[in-house]
Scaffold this motif. Structure first.
Motif, PDB file in Angstrom:
ATOM      1  N   HIS A  61      14.512  22.931  71.967  1.00  0.00           N
ATOM      2  CA  HIS A  61      14.883  23.869  73.029  1.00  0.00           C
ATOM      3  C   HIS A  61      16.274  23.510  73.562  1.00  0.00           C
ATOM      4  CE1 HIS A  61      10.959  25.858  73.471  1.00  0.00           C
ATOM      5  NE2 HIS A  61      10.471  24.668  73.112  1.00  0.00           N
ATOM      6  N   ASN A  62      17.157  24.462  73.517  1.00  0.00           N
ATOM      7  CA  ASN A  62      18.516  24.285  74.028  1.00  0.00           C
ATOM      8  C   ASN A  62      18.636  25.062  75.341  1.00  0.00           C
ATOM      9  OD1 ASN A  62      21.228  24.131  74.586  1.00  0.00           O
ATOM     10  ND2 ASN A  62      21.906  24.699  72.514  1.00  0.00           N
ATOM     11  N   PRO A  63      18.785  24.399  76.448  1.00  0.00           N
ATOM     12  CA  PRO A  63      18.841  25.111  77.745  1.00  0.00           C
ATOM     13  C   PRO A  63      20.034  26.047  77.863  1.00  0.00           C
ATOM     14  CG  PRO A  63      19.435  22.798  78.007  1.00  0.00           C
ATOM     15  CD  PRO A  63      18.909  22.945  76.616  1.00  0.00           C
ATOM     16  N   GLU A  64      21.044  25.852  77.029  1.00  0.00           N
ATOM     17  CA  GLU A  64      22.233  26.715  77.099  1.00  0.00           C
ATOM     18  C   GLU A  64      22.085  27.990  76.262  1.00  0.00           C
ATOM     19  OE1 GLU A  64      25.574  24.395  75.983  1.00  0.00           O
ATOM     20  OE2 GLU A  64      25.399  23.002  77.672  1.00  0.00           O
ATOM     21  N   TYR A  65      21.004  28.058  75.474  1.00  0.00           N
ATOM     22  CA  TYR A  65      20.812  29.230  74.613  1.00  0.00           C
ATOM     23  C   TYR A  65      20.081  30.321  75.390  1.00  0.00           C
ATOM     24  CZ  TYR A  65      18.644  32.306  71.178  1.00  0.00           C
ATOM     25  OH  TYR A  65      18.220  33.405  70.488  1.00  0.00           O
TER      26      TYR A  65
END
Length: 317
Positions: free
Chosen positions: A289-293
């Protein structure tokens, strides 16, 4: 009405019922799992029986054989084996149905069916076997030919598409070609699907009257009915002159479609001694999980219209 007059109608009606049942069974087979078998069969058990094999027994055995085919497939891949299976027979003999059941649950990257069209003008000037060679398997592959180089010994001979010299040359070349394939490491299995004159007549009538199967009848198929005896003579000559120890012919009695499929698959499984390849379950990696995506929205006009939303809503009521 006399019994003589009633009998043909009754026989034809049984065949109609059998064809309807077979079409339903094909749909069932696509979704078939062991746990759902009883429920799926119960939905169509009211149909009159034509085949001598009980449907429950047929499906149970088909699933068992298909599980074994998966084991064979894994063995072929693990040992880099090369398997070629030829399916020959008269039009409507059931070759396609048998091929479908063999490939149904296998990996299409490993097992593929080959059904070549009529040769092009360029191909007709090539060495006769040349167009088939590119479709032969590499190590770890299975190829099923829905008709093969034996077209020359059958349809080309009967329809006059080859000369007497080409026909005779085929019988000189075919056994040597097949011995060459076997020496190269290919396992070659040849099946002839055999049906009666009356059975082919009924199957052709069914195709003529079934909009979903009319595409299966070509002008060549219809002409083959008129030349039944010529095809019989051609078949007898073909079997006699190309039945060799390295690649013998195997005849499948195919009047009963379901039994023919099971018998063919069961026999095919005996052609290569195989063992179950141990299966190592892969570990499913965790989702990153990429919080910036942030997922971009898809424009509404790009979606396929949901034509069946109303039906779903009605079914939920």
């Amino acid at each position: 009405m006399s019994a003589e007059k009633a009998s043909p109608v009754s026989t034809f009606q049984k065949r109609v019922n059998a064809e309807i049942q077979d079409n339903l069974d094909e749909d069932i087979e696509l979704e078939l799992e062991d746990s759902d078998l009883a429920d799926l069969l119960a939905e169509t058990e009211h149909l009159p029986m034509h085949d001598t094999l009980p449907r429950q027994a047929y499906f149970n055995e088909l699933l068992r054989l298909q599980r074994e085919l998966i084991k064979l497939q894994d063995w072929v891949v693990a040992k880099k084996l090369k398997l070629v299976v030829i399916f020959e027979g008269r039009d409507s003999a059931g070759k396609g149905g048998a091929i479908k059941r063999v490939t149904q649950r296998l990996n299409p990257r490993v097992c593929r069916a080959v059904a070549l069209p009529a040769p092009t003008e360029r191909e007709s000037t090539q060495w006769y076997f040349q167009r088939y060679v590119p479709h032969l398997p590499a190590g770890g592959e299975i190829v099923l030919f829905d008709r093969s180089w034996y077209n020359r010994a059958g349809v080309e001979r009967v329809m006059g598409f080859c000369t007497d010299e080409q026909y005779e040359d085929f019988f000189q070349s075919a056994p040597e070609f097949e011995r060459l394939l076997v020496r190269s490491g290919i396992v070659l299995v040849k099946y002839w699907f055999s049906i009666t004159d009356d059975e082919q007549h009924l199957r052709f009538l069914m195709r003529i009257n079934d909009p979903l199967k009319q595409w299966k009848l070509s002008p060549m198929d219809l002409e083959s009915r008129r030349r039944w005896e010529l095809y019989t003579k051609a078949k007898e000559t073909m079997l006699e002159r190309t039945h060799i120890p390295e690649a013998p012919w195997w005849v499948v009695e195919a009047v009963d479609k379901k039994r023919a499929r099971l018998n063919c698959i069961a026999h095919l499984l005996t052609r290569i001694p195989y063992e179950e390849v141990p299966y190592v379950k892969p570990l499913l990696p965790k989702r990153v999980h990429n919080p910036e995506y942030h997922r971009n929205p898809v424009p509404h006009e790009m979606y396929v219209p949901d034509h069946y939303a109303t039906l779903v809503a009605e079914g939920a009521k």
